[in-house]
Design an enzyme around this catalytic site. Structure first.
Site, mmCIF file in Angstrom:
data_model
loop_
_atom_site.group_PDB
_atom_site.id
_atom_site.type_symbol
_atom_site.label_atom_id
_atom_site.label_comp_id
_atom_site.label_asym_id
_atom_site.label_seq_id
_atom_site.Cartn_x
_atom_site.Cartn_y
_atom_site.Cartn_z
ATOM 1 N N CYS A 134 -14.437 -54.288 -12.097
ATOM 2 C CA CYS A 134 -15.496 -55.150 -11.743
ATOM 3 C C CYS A 134 -16.834 -54.728 -12.351
ATOM 4 O O CYS A 134 -18.068 -55.532 -12.210
ATOM 5 C CB CYS A 134 -15.660 -54.379 -10.169
ATOM 6 N N LYS A 185 22.898 -22.875 -15.892
ATOM 7 C CA LYS A 185 22.216 -22.476 -17.208
ATOM 8 C C LYS A 185 20.864 -22.124 -17.246
ATOM 9 O O LYS A 185 20.048 -23.096 -16.890
ATOM 10 C CB LYS A 185 22.676 -23.628 -18.075
ATOM 11 N N SER A 243 0.718 -1.013 -0.071
ATOM 12 C CA SER A 243 -0.123 0.090 0.185
ATOM 13 C C SER A 243 1.025 1.111 -0.015
ATOM 14 O O SER A 243 0.598 2.388 -0.750
ATOM 15 C CB SER A 243 -0.935 -0.181 1.133
ATOM 16 N N GLU A 244 2.166 1.251 0.844
ATOM 17 C CA GLU A 244 2.777 2.379 0.821
ATOM 18 C C GLU A 244 3.532 2.769 -0.464
ATOM 19 O O GLU A 244 3.725 3.620 -1.099
ATOM 20 C CB GLU A 244 3.802 2.100 1.721
#
Ligand code: IVH
Length: 688
Positions: free
Chosen positions: A429, A129, A49-50
């Site tokens: 199943c 790299k 905010s600052e």
């Protein structure tokens, strides 16, 4: 000169032009200092905010005094207008590439050539790299005047407006007396965490996803409209110099990097200076082991002869220096073909699509399967049988399909629809398979009737953190269930003996006895482990511990209602419902009774115990890699202090402990305003 940027800002309506200029400069200084802290040092010094306040003040002043606007002002980072195409830029000093070494003998040859030419053991500057794209930045008298891509090494594209949007790239060098000319070479890339967030945002907006941080960085930098680049979380590391004028004499690469760092340019901390081939090898191994936990992607390490004098002596061959080489890591991504898509049924009945692949070597192993997660993921990537796909395997992670190479899609392929392919039935199943509203997974409704679920339930029951039955692994469970010797959890204690076990294929008497011993030893357990081992949906290890602590006795837990359960911290209506449902099932109660009758036991407690300790009643989520502790160690310490470790962040979370590479959990914590700690913060809490 006043260093307080806010001094007298709006008090004196008739501020002289010189005073305004002073204020403008002071504000810019302050903003640059904060950018440096935040984007280069990763140590924010002002609340957002600052910072925003300073920024708005500067914008206001500049809009009242447009003549004071300079291109290096922080407000001008997103100033460039969209272009039709990029202009080309001729590099003052060519931007060469590096030769690659993949094998040890190539590395040996590189070091030998250098030693033969220079004599003696060589000092090397070593660095990661980076897996992004090479750029060059031109600073004239300390001000960023141009930025370009590498292009063919001699001419690149002018992407100055886009590079200006990258906050870690200073638009003005941080020294009083800057050199007349300084060309900085380096890599533009994206942190892995920022990349993941970008893809989440892209997905939410229904826009195209990027395959990896490198592609995201390249695509973002080459936008013709800089305001788009500005929304992409690009960053930069410097790794070399181009043309210079008025730069102090620099005798080595490492001192050149120190010099760049002193100008407040971002230079990677992971660099080092080592000696000889052993030094190179050690660095390679050490970076290789840290690769997965670094916050950015690297595809290898780079070795550079440190002395600039020696570099000049060695010179170049064709387009690469003889004084440097890239030592590549095994690729983590590779292209291959989807031969078929099959499904697997998990413990809770989730039916997961898996791509069967033409074998491909990636991340150091040969991969033949990759998870496709669920239908949503398949739809998102539009993976089809016959497609050429990019497969990724990083560290111990299950290989996954990252994307499809659409250009290589053969004719006649069809979108994959999981439910249709399995004819709405569980392939193991035959029970109905359904996809519940709001769930990504397709599930088998067969419960423990389903052999696949039964097997997974037994494996879970036997797993280390549950009943911890050594030797009861996947192969054996397959045999036990397929031969119908074991139908439910209780059967492993009641049906297995030397006789029945020796009837199994490949089961020697010694291993049968070992298994029986392990079964016997596992019977003495804790209520928490037992509850976790039951595999109740939505009850993970942490919840099981809470339940055990709260109820103390199994009977009390079994008799509890949804309302009682919600008294337990972190148990919400969904979890409570799963628990009640589980115990309402008579089959489950029978299995539990048989287990207890077979001798499974634990010490009972009074229940409703409130933990004591500095973290009593607190829920903590761990994310990322901590500097000195493993996650296991952190968990133990937290639990010893009466706290609870949970796997996901919610409004009920008290603390999130974040290490490097913290991902979406950290974002979530910030979103919900949950206190975030680092390892030191956690230790301080524990010490309280
Ligand atoms: S030095 C003359 N250092 O690798 C030497 N390059 O093929 C010039 N890269 O295009 C390069 N990390 O984008 C250097 N630490 C590093 C690097 C690095 C990544 C890239 C760079 C260049 C390519 C070389």
């Amino acid at each position: 000169m006043s260093h307080d940027p806010q001094a007298g800002l709006f008090t004196d309506g008739a501020a002289s032009e010189a005073q305004v200029q002073q204020q403008v400069e002071a504000l810019r200084e302050e903003i640059r200092r904060n950018d440096y802290q935040y984007y280069v040092l990763d140590a924010p010094s002002l609340p957002d905010s600052e910072y925003d306040k300073l920024f708005r003040q500067l914008q206001l002043l500049e809009s009242d005094h447009p003549d004071l606007i300079t291109p290096d002002s922080p407000t001008q980072r997103v100033g460039g207008a969209p272009v039709k195409a990029f202009d080309s830029v001729t590099h003052r000093v060519a931007m060469l590439s590096l030769n690659n070494a993949f094998e040890d003998d190539e590395l040996l040859a590189f070091d030998k050539r250098a030693r033969d030419a220079l004599g003696g053991e060589i000092e090397y500057a070593v660095e990661p790299k980076f897996d992004g794209l090479a750029i060059t930045l031109t600073y004239e008298h300390g001000v960023l005047t141009q930025g370009a891509t590498r292009g063919d090494g001699y001419t690149g594209e002018n992407v100055t407006s886009n590079l200006r949007t990258i906050r870690s790239i200073p638009t003005r060098l941080g020294i009083e007396d800057p050199p007349a000319l300084l060309e900085v070479r380096g890599e533009v890339f994206m942190f892995k965490r920022d990349f993941e967030k970008l893809n989440r945002d892209q997905q939410a907006k229904g826009e195209k996803l990027f395959a990896n941080p490198r592609n995201a960085a390249a695509g973002s930098l080459r936008q013709l409209d800089p305001s788009i680049t500005a929304t992409r979380p690009l960053t930069f590391f410097a790794y070399g110099l181009g043309a210079t004028e008025g730069v102090p004499a620099l005798a080595s690469h490492s001192s050149a990097m120190d010099y760049l760092a002193s100008l407040k340019l971002p230079v990677c901390k992971e660099r080092a200076v080592v000696r000889g081939i052993e030094g190179l090898r050690n660095y390679y191994v050490s970076m290789g082991s840290r690769r997965d936990t670094l916050p950015f992607d690297i595809d290898g390490v780079v070795y550079k002869v440190n002395s600039i004098g020696q570099q000049l002596e060695l010179g170049f061959v064709s387009r690469a220096p003889r004084w440097a080489i890239a030592h590549k890591f095994p690729a983590q991504e590779a292209l291959t073909e989807v031969v078929s898509i099959e499904v697997q049924v998990g413990r809770t009945g989730a039916i997961t699509p898996v791509a069967r692949l033409k074998p491909v070597f990636v991340g150091g192993v040969t991969v033949t399967n990759a998870t496709l997660h669920n239908q949503d993921e398949i739809d998102r990537k539009d993976v089809r049988v016959g497609d050429t796909v990019s497969v990724r395997r990083a560290g111990d992670v299950i290989p996954e399909v990252v994307g499809v190479v659409l250009e290589r899609r053969p004719e006649g392929t069809q979108p994959y629809k999981l439910l249709e392919c399995i004819h709405h039935a569980c392939p193991v199943c035959g029970s109905h398979a359904i996809r519940l509203d709001g769930e990504a997974a397709v599930r088998c409704t067969g419960g423990l009737f389903c052999q696949a679920q039964r097997k997974q339930a037994i494996l879970h029951f036997a797993s280390r953190r549950a009943m911890d039955i050594e030797g009861l692994g996947e192969k054996l469970v397959d045999q036990l269930v397929d031969s119908s010797l074991v139908q439910n959890l209780a059967d492993i204690y009641t049906k297995l003996n030397l006789e029945t076990l020796s009837g199994l294929e490949r089961m020697a008497e010694k291993s049968a006895q070992n298994l029986l011993d392990a079964l016997q030893a596992s019977k003495k357990t804790t209520l928490a482990r037992f509850v976790y081992a039951l595999g109740i949906r939505n009850v993970g290890e942490a919840t099981a511990k809470d339940l055990a602590r709260h109820f103390g006795k199994l009977e009390a837990l079994q008799a509890s209602h949804v309302e009682d359960l919600q008294q337990v911290s972190d148990v919400g209506p969904v979890v409570a419902e799963s628990i009640v449902e589980f115990f309402a099932e008579s089959h489950n109660r029978e299995v539990i009774a048989t287990l207890v009758a077979a001798g499974v036991s634990w010490e009972e407690t009074a229940g409703k115990q409130t933990a004591t300790g500095s973290l009593a009643g607190k829920t903590v989520v761990l994310t990322g890699t901590l500097p000195t502790m493993s996650r296991e160690q952190a968990r133990e310490l937290i639990e010893q202090a009466g706290g609870k470790v949970s796997g996901s962040v919610s409004k009920k979370t008290h603390y999130v402990v974040a290490g490097t590479e913290a991902g979406s959990k950290l974002d979530k914590a910030q979103e919900l305003g949950v206190t975030v700690l680092d390892e030191a913060g956690l230790l301080a809490l524990l010490a309280e």
